[in-house]
Design a protein around this motif. Sequence first.
Motif, PDB file in Angstrom:
ATOM      1  N   PHE A   1       0.840  -1.188   0.000  1.00  0.00           N
ATOM      2  CA  PHE A   1       0.000   0.000   0.000  1.00  0.00           C
ATOM      3  C   PHE A   1       0.880   1.244   0.000  1.00  0.00           C
ATOM      4  N   ALA A   2       0.366   2.310  -0.566  1.00  0.00           N
ATOM      5  CA  ALA A   2       1.078   3.584  -0.500  1.00  0.00           C
ATOM      6  C   ALA A   2       1.115   4.040   0.954  1.00  0.00           C
ATOM      7  N   ASN A   3       2.229   4.619   1.357  1.00  0.00           N
ATOM      8  CA  ASN A   3       2.323   5.167   2.706  1.00  0.00           C
ATOM      9  C   ASN A   3       1.377   6.347   2.826  1.00  0.00           C
ATOM     10  N   PRO A   4       0.543   6.366   3.851  1.00  0.00           N
ATOM     11  CA  PRO A   4      -0.306   7.546   4.047  1.00  0.00           C
ATOM     12  C   PRO A   4       0.558   8.741   4.441  1.00  0.00           C
ATOM     13  N   LYS A   5       0.123   9.923   4.067  1.00  0.00           N
ATOM     14  CA  LYS A   5       0.853  11.141   4.405  1.00  0.00           C
ATOM     15  C   LYS A   5      -0.109  12.109   5.089  1.00  0.00           C
ATOM     16  N   ALA A   6       0.183  12.389   6.355  1.00  0.00           N
ATOM     17  CA  ALA A   6      -0.656  13.313   7.121  1.00  0.00           C
ATOM     18  C   ALA A   6      -0.453  14.736   6.599  1.00  0.00           C
ATOM     19  N   ASN A   7      -1.560  15.447   6.437  1.00  0.00           N
ATOM     20  CA  ASN A   7      -1.514  16.835   5.972  1.00  0.00           C
ATOM     21  C   ASN A   7      -2.819  17.513   6.381  1.00  0.00           C
ATOM     22  N   PHE A   8      -2.780  18.815   6.549  1.00  0.00           N
ATOM     23  CA  PHE A   8      -3.997  19.550   6.889  1.00  0.00           C
ATOM     24  C   PHE A   8      -3.869  20.984   6.409  1.00  0.00           C
ATOM     25  N   GLU A   9      -5.009  21.636   6.340  1.00  0.00           N
ATOM     26  CA  GLU A   9      -5.033  23.072   6.052  1.00  0.00           C
ATOM     27  C   GLU A   9      -5.844  23.730   7.165  1.00  0.00           C
ATOM     28  N   PHE A  10      -5.570  25.001   7.380  1.00  0.00           N
ATOM     29  CA  PHE A  10      -6.306  25.682   8.439  1.00  0.00           C
ATOM     30  C   PHE A  10      -6.786  27.032   7.948  1.00  0.00           C
ATOM     31  N   ASN A  11      -7.828  27.478   8.582  1.00  0.00           N
ATOM     32  CA  ASN A  11      -8.430  28.758   8.252  1.00  0.00           C
ATOM     33  C   ASN A  11      -8.445  29.573   9.545  1.00  0.00           C
ATOM     34  N   ASN A  12      -7.535  30.527   9.619  1.00  0.00           N
ATOM     35  CA  ASN A  12      -7.453  31.365  10.810  1.00  0.00           C
ATOM     36  C   ASN A  12      -8.203  32.657  10.528  1.00  0.00           C
ATOM     37  N   HIS A  13      -9.185  32.949  11.327  1.00  0.00           N
ATOM     38  CA  HIS A  13     -10.041  34.120  11.123  1.00  0.00           C
ATOM     39  C   HIS A  13      -9.545  35.335  11.910  1.00  0.00           C
ATOM     40  N   CYS A  14      -8.248  35.369  12.143  1.00  0.00           N
ATOM     41  CA  CYS A  14      -7.648  36.471  12.908  1.00  0.00           C
ATOM     42  C   CYS A  14      -8.285  36.609  14.291  1.00  0.00           C
ATOM     43  N   ASN A  15      -8.685  35.487  14.809  1.00  0.00           N
ATOM     44  CA  ASN A  15      -9.150  35.484  16.191  1.00  0.00           C
ATOM     45  C   ASN A  15      -8.579  34.239  16.858  1.00  0.00           C
ATOM     46  N   LEU A  16      -8.985  33.928  18.002  1.00  0.00           N
ATOM     47  CA  LEU A  16      -8.406  32.824  18.750  1.00  0.00           C
ATOM     48  C   LEU A  16      -8.925  31.453  18.312  1.00  0.00           C
ATOM     49  N   GLU A  17     -10.003  31.424  17.527  1.00  0.00           N
ATOM     50  CA  GLU A  17     -10.544  30.154  17.076  1.00  0.00           C
ATOM     51  C   GLU A  17     -10.041  29.838  15.669  1.00  0.00           C
ATOM     52  N   THR A  18      -9.559  28.607  15.473  1.00  0.00           N
ATOM     53  CA  THR A  18      -9.015  28.163  14.196  1.00  0.00           C
ATOM     54  C   THR A  18      -9.788  26.929  13.735  1.00  0.00           C
ATOM     55  N   GLU A  19     -10.111  26.901  12.443  1.00  0.00           N
ATOM     56  CA  GLU A  19     -10.741  25.728  11.854  1.00  0.00           C
ATOM     57  C   GLU A  19      -9.681  24.981  11.056  1.00  0.00           C
ATOM     58  N   ILE A  20      -9.539  23.697  11.328  1.00  0.00           N
ATOM     59  CA  ILE A  20      -8.501  22.881  10.701  1.00  0.00           C
ATOM     60  C   ILE A  20      -9.167  21.689  10.027  1.00  0.00           C
ATOM     61  N   THR A  21      -8.752  21.401   8.776  1.00  0.00           N
ATOM     62  CA  THR A  21      -9.330  20.303   8.009  1.00  0.00           C
ATOM     63  C   THR A  21      -8.228  19.349   7.579  1.00  0.00           C
ATOM     64  N   ASP A  22      -8.448  18.054   7.822  1.00  0.00           N
ATOM     65  CA  ASP A  22      -7.511  17.013   7.405  1.00  0.00           C
ATOM     66  C   ASP A  22      -7.471  16.952   5.878  1.00  0.00           C
ATOM     67  N   GLN A  23      -6.283  16.976   5.310  1.00  0.00           N
ATOM     68  CA  GLN A  23      -6.077  16.859   3.858  1.00  0.00           C
ATOM     69  C   GLN A  23      -5.082  15.727   3.573  1.00  0.00           C
ATOM     70  N   SER A  24      -5.089  14.697   4.402  1.00  0.00           N
ATOM     71  CA  SER A  24      -4.109  13.615   4.299  1.00  0.00           C
ATOM     72  C   SER A  24      -4.295  12.792   3.032  1.00  0.00           C
ATOM     73  N   PHE A  25      -3.176  12.212   2.556  1.00  0.00           N
ATOM     74  CA  PHE A  25      -3.198  11.308   1.414  1.00  0.00           C
ATOM     75  C   PHE A  25      -3.344   9.885   1.942  1.00  0.00           C
ATOM     76  N   ILE A  26      -4.334   9.187   1.438  1.00  0.00           N
ATOM     77  CA  ILE A  26      -4.570   7.782   1.761  1.00  0.00           C
ATOM     78  C   ILE A  26      -4.553   7.023   0.441  1.00  0.00           C
ATOM     79  N   GLY A  27      -3.740   5.971   0.344  1.00  0.00           N
ATOM     80  CA  GLY A  27      -3.625   5.201  -0.893  1.00  0.00           C
ATOM     81  C   GLY A  27      -4.895   4.446  -1.247  1.00  0.00           C
ATOM     82  N   LEU A  28      -4.986   4.017  -2.498  1.00  0.00           N
ATOM     83  CA  LEU A  28      -6.135   3.249  -2.974  1.00  0.00           C
ATOM     84  C   LEU A  28      -6.272   1.966  -2.173  1.00  0.00           C
ATOM     85  N   GLY A  29      -7.490   1.643  -1.793  1.00  0.00           N
ATOM     86  CA  GLY A  29      -7.748   0.425  -1.044  1.00  0.00           C
ATOM     87  C   GLY A  29      -7.508   0.543   0.441  1.00  0.00           C
TER      88      GLY A  29
END
Length: 176
Positions: free
Chosen positions: A106-134
């Motif tokens: 299997f392809a090695n999974p690769k952890a990755n994420f993006e975040f949306n900082n609204h210039c305040n103390l709360e941050t929204e973070i979304t997983d963008q990891s690579f997961i191989g086929l199957g």
Amino acid sequence: YDVVLIATDSLGCADTLIKKDFIQTAGPVVGFFSDKQKSCGPDTFIFQNVTKEANRYFWNFGDGSSTGKFHAVHFYGNEGYYPVTLIAEDTLLNCLSFRTDTIRIFANPKANFEFNNHCNLETEITDQSFIGLGDTLLHCYWDFGKGYYEGTTKQRYKYEKFGEYDIKLAILTQQG
């Protein structure tokens, strides 16, 4: 194989006849196993030969490489299905036999994420990891600077004060 015949008459008298090597197999009985059947690649596999009645061996690893060793060790660098074949020969009887088993990288999974900082103390973070086929994502472990905890693929985190923070993500997939 040896054959043993024991004959007993009605009076209880018995006789035994043993024929050594009376039955001979027609060629090698090929067998092998590996230390694993699947792995997140790249990875090295160890193949143990348990073949009987042979004196010459040839391994084909399904990726264009081979060896003539009795046991084998092979490195797979790319994801995919690989048919591993062991051909065994009895050079005295001029007989060949083989066995094929398929392994999966299997392809090695690769952890990755993006975040949306609204210039305040709360941050929204979304997983963008690579997961191989199957493969399947099982768990996301997030660290917002205060230790890991299990969460979902989309997180909201509120910091207590403004500053720079290291955010870490570790993932676990079905294949490891």
